[in-house]
Design a protein around this motif. Structure first.
Motif, PDB file in Angstrom:
ATOM      1  N   GLY A  74       0.807  -1.222   0.000  1.00 20.95           N
ATOM      2  CA  GLY A  74       0.000   0.000   0.000  1.00 20.95           C
ATOM      3  C   GLY A  74       0.834   1.263   0.000  1.00 20.95           C
ATOM      4  O   GLY A  74       0.387   2.305   0.502  1.00 20.95           O
ATOM      5  N   ASN A  76       1.920   4.523  -1.137  1.00 19.09           N
ATOM      6  CA  ASN A  76       1.314   5.573  -1.953  1.00 19.09           C
ATOM      7  C   ASN A  76       2.238   6.788  -1.958  1.00 19.09           C
ATOM      8  O   ASN A  76       3.298   6.780  -1.326  1.00 19.09           O
ATOM      9  N   ASN A 101       2.575  -1.863  -6.039  1.00 20.91           N
ATOM     10  CA  ASN A 101       1.797  -1.009  -5.143  1.00 20.91           C
ATOM     11  C   ASN A 101       0.796  -0.208  -5.974  1.00 20.91           C
ATOM     12  O   ASN A 101       1.175   0.662  -6.760  1.00 20.91           O
ATOM     13  N   ASN A 102      -0.485  -0.512  -5.776  1.00 20.96           N
ATOM     14  CA  ASN A 102      -1.530  -0.018  -6.665  1.00 20.96           C
ATOM     15  C   ASN A 102      -1.704   1.493  -6.689  1.00 20.96           C
ATOM     16  O   ASN A 102      -2.291   2.030  -7.627  1.00 20.96           O
ATOM     17  N   ASN A 103      -1.216   2.178  -5.682  1.00 20.10           N
ATOM     18  CA  ASN A 103      -1.432   3.624  -5.604  1.00 20.10           C
ATOM     19  C   ASN A 103      -0.147   4.430  -5.770  1.00 20.10           C
ATOM     20  O   ASN A 103      -0.128   5.630  -5.485  1.00 20.10           O
ATOM     21  N   SER A 135      -3.380   1.177 -11.911  1.00 18.28           N
ATOM     22  CA  SER A 135      -3.322   2.481 -11.245  1.00 18.28           C
ATOM     23  C   SER A 135      -1.962   2.728 -10.609  1.00 18.28           C
ATOM     24  O   SER A 135      -1.601   3.864 -10.304  1.00 18.28           O
ATOM     25  N   GLY A 136      -1.197   1.662 -10.414  1.00 21.26           N
ATOM     26  CA  GLY A 136       0.134   1.814  -9.839  1.00 21.26           C
ATOM     27  C   GLY A 136       1.214   2.047 -10.867  1.00 21.26           C
ATOM     28  O   GLY A 136       2.366   2.314 -10.511  1.00 21.26           O
TER      29      GLY A 136
END
Length: 222
Positions: A74, A76, A101-103, A135-136
């Protein structure tokens, strides 16, 4: 932690530490002169917990942590900024993974790049996103930030940017950086879109031609 100065490795994976647990742990980790490996994955640390860990390490650069595997944690842009400030001053950190990490995205890449620019010890950087959500992806925009960092880095030897939706524009930025850098020996840009908007694959191959031992992993490798 304060008394166990001989402890070199600590695995606290999946222990439900949470933010408060991370804060308490960070104080001990930061003053340890023997701990080189720490696993805090899957502890639901959140922004508060991760930032507490990295801010504390930043303020206590005598720590000896050599590597961080932060894949799928996570990370970000907010956490990335705290992480980068720590990376910038750490004299011992050699390996950093913020894969999947998607964000993270371009903004997170920009933050990480600032830490890489200042680091004198970091050798391996993994920002691949093969197992993460699109999105990452750092895309061409984020790749330009990493390229800027590579241009001035004298320690980086390996960068993994696999599966980040990087176009020819991003490939060209890496080529320009490679012309100014002589420490990098491995670059993974596989599973990207390097020929979208240009001939990115060929540009990169031309950029590393003649560099003995250089390993380039691109979309068209057999």
């Amino acid at each position: 932690m304060y008394k166990r100065q001989s402890l070199t490795s600590l695995n606290l994976r999946s222990n439900n530490l949470g933010a408060e647990g991370a804060k308490a742990l960070a104080e001990g980790v930061a003053v340890s002169t023997s701990l080189t490996s720490l696993n805090l994955k899957y502890n639901d640390l959140g922004d508060e917990g991760w930032c507490a860990v990295f801010d504390t390490l930043r303020d206590n650069p005598q720590n000896k942590i050599k590597e961080w595997d932060l894949a799928r944690q996570g990370i970000n842009p907010k956490i990335a900024k705290s992480l980068a400030a720590y990376v910038a001053v750490s004299p011992s950190l050699t390996d950093l993974s913020v894969a999947d990490n998607n964000n993270l995205g371009p903004e997170g890449a920009q933050a990480i790049a600032e830490g890489v620019k200042a680091s004198k010890s970091l050798k391996k950087l993994d920002m691949s996103n093969g197992g993460g959500h699109s999105s990452g992806d750092i895309k061409a925009e984020g790749t330009k930030y990493i390229a800027d960092a590579l241009r001035v880095s004298g320690s980086l030897t390996s960068i993994n940017l696999c599966d980040n939706n990087i176009s020819a524009e991003g490939a060209k930025a890496m080529c320009d950086a490679l012309s100014a850098n002589d420490s990098l020996t491995r670059l993974d840009v596989s599973f990207n879109m390097l020929d979208r908007g240009g001939n990115g694959v060929q540009l990169l191959r031309d950029a590393v031609r003649g560099r003995d031992g250089f390993v380039l992993i691109d979309n068209n490798n057999d």
